[in-house]
Design an enzyme around this catalytic site. Structure first.
Site, mmCIF file in Angstrom:
data_model
loop_
_atom_site.group_PDB
_atom_site.id
_atom_site.type_symbol
_atom_site.label_atom_id
_atom_site.label_comp_id
_atom_site.label_asym_id
_atom_site.label_seq_id
_atom_site.Cartn_x
_atom_site.Cartn_y
_atom_site.Cartn_z
ATOM 1 N N LYS A 1 -6.360 -8.789 -37.908
ATOM 2 C CA LYS A 1 -5.127 -8.999 -38.673
ATOM 3 C C LYS A 1 -5.013 -8.040 -39.858
ATOM 4 C CE LYS A 1 -4.317 -13.905 -37.544
ATOM 5 N NZ LYS A 1 -4.051 -15.241 -38.110
ATOM 6 N N ASP B 1 -1.276 -21.785 -37.644
ATOM 7 C CA ASP B 1 -1.944 -23.087 -37.590
ATOM 8 C C ASP B 1 -2.861 -23.275 -38.793
ATOM 9 O OD1 ASP B 1 -1.029 -24.127 -34.932
ATOM 10 O OD2 ASP B 1 -1.916 -22.238 -34.279
ATOM 11 N N ASP C 1 -0.581 -16.747 -41.657
ATOM 12 C CA ASP C 1 -1.164 -17.374 -40.484
ATOM 13 C C ASP C 1 -0.308 -18.594 -40.132
ATOM 14 O OD1 ASP C 1 -3.251 -18.226 -38.589
ATOM 15 O OD2 ASP C 1 -3.659 -19.781 -40.084
ATOM 16 N N THR D 1 -0.610 -14.030 -36.234
ATOM 17 C CA THR D 1 -1.130 -15.099 -35.391
ATOM 18 C C THR D 1 -1.973 -14.587 -34.238
ATOM 19 O OG1 THR D 1 -0.409 -16.923 -33.936
ATOM 20 C CG2 THR D 1 1.042 -15.028 -34.089
ATOM 21 N N GLY D 2 -2.759 -15.475 -33.682
ATOM 22 C CA GLY D 2 -3.480 -15.159 -32.457
ATOM 23 C C GLY D 2 -2.604 -15.313 -31.230
ATOM 24 N N ASP E 1 -6.403 -19.606 -43.299
ATOM 25 C CA ASP E 1 -7.371 -20.690 -43.453
ATOM 26 C C ASP E 1 -8.616 -20.543 -42.584
ATOM 27 O OD1 ASP E 1 -5.787 -21.277 -41.052
ATOM 28 O OD2 ASP E 1 -6.842 -23.194 -41.042
#
Length: 270
Positions: free
Chosen positions: A196, A10, A8, A42-43, A219
């Protein structure tokens, strides 16, 4: 030996200053040199993650990225799409009805921009556009139709308002969509088949790596699927408690080079 690590961004790859520490950078370079795949998960859309991929030297043939929280998997250099699980105009209508009932705001993520039906875009839509270096496009409700590529749909609002929304979302929304909170002010809706975890599975199948030979590190709630499915699911020291609860291992925080610690311990065997 683990052959792939999905990271991930951020709160995981980046520290609280939104930077990659030298320890994390060096460990990623050494992992790649030793033949491990390092995959950012990631998004963000590809334009939003490209600067980081370049910074980390993850732009060669055979480097891959998971975008839109798993809706799209691509090879970085060729931009060849390995997996693509989109939403539909009908999905937008369903979610937009809820948006109007709850007096909140929404935007649509496409491969190249973020579309808002609001005359005055939310400050969180502006943040999304800035983070991903993509333009904001205004379209009235009547102008939004099935000609749009719906990668994901997001309800964006203050964290307190999103907490309230989560409590009143109809059960059928959870039944029909993948619903993940990627930040305190971002509530994301994806095709039910997209997350994901399924993206990591699709990538592993494509490049012939057993899922048991993978590590996933995150996270936030949008990382839960890949953390559950990977051979080793890792929560950051700064992760939500719900993510720590499902992880097999808890590393250091993003300000303590937590990603480097995982790579050094489980891939480089230091």
């Amino acid at each position: 030996m683990y052959k792939l690590i999905a990271l991930d961004i951020d709160g995981t790859l980046l520290n609280s200053e939104k930077k990659i520490t030298s320890d994390v950078f060096n460990s990623i370079q050494e992992a790649k040199k030793n033949g491990a795949k390092v995959v950012l998960s990631t998004g963000r859309p590809l334009p939003g993650v490209t600067p980081l991929l370049k910074q980390l030297n993850l732009t060669d043939e055979g480097d891959y990225v998971i975008c839109f929280n798993g809706a799209v998997v691509q090879e970085v250099k060729s931009e060849k799409v390995i997996s693509n699980i989109e939403m539909t105009y009908d999905d937008f209508k369903t979610i937009y009805k809820i948006v109007k009932e709850l007096d909140t705001k929404v935007h649509i993520n496409t491969p190249t921009n973020v579309i808002t039906p609001h005359d005055e875009p939310s400050k969180y839509t502006v943040l999304e556009a800035e983070l991903n270096q993509i333009p904001i496009v205004y379209k009235s409700e009547d102008e939004i139709d099935d000609s749009i590529t719906f990668c994901k749909i997001m309800i964006i609002d203050d964290p307190e308002k999103l907490e309230e929304i989560l409590q009143v979302l109809p059960k059928e929304i959870y039944d029909n969509y993948t619903v993940v909170r990627s930040a305190p002010f971002f509530l994301e809706f994806l095709n039910k088949a997209a997350n994901k975890g399924t993206a990591l599975q699709a990538l592993c199948k494509n490049i012939d790596i057993p899922i048991e030979k993978t590590i996933a590190v995150g996270d936030e709630e949008n990382d839960q699927h890949m953390i559950k499915l990977a051979g080793l699911g890792v929560a950051m020291g700064n992760a939500r408690d719900s993510i720590k609860d499902i992880a097999s291992y808890i590393t250091k925080t993003n300000n303590e080079h937590g990603v480097a610690h995982v790579i050094d311990k489980f891939i480089l065997n230091k």
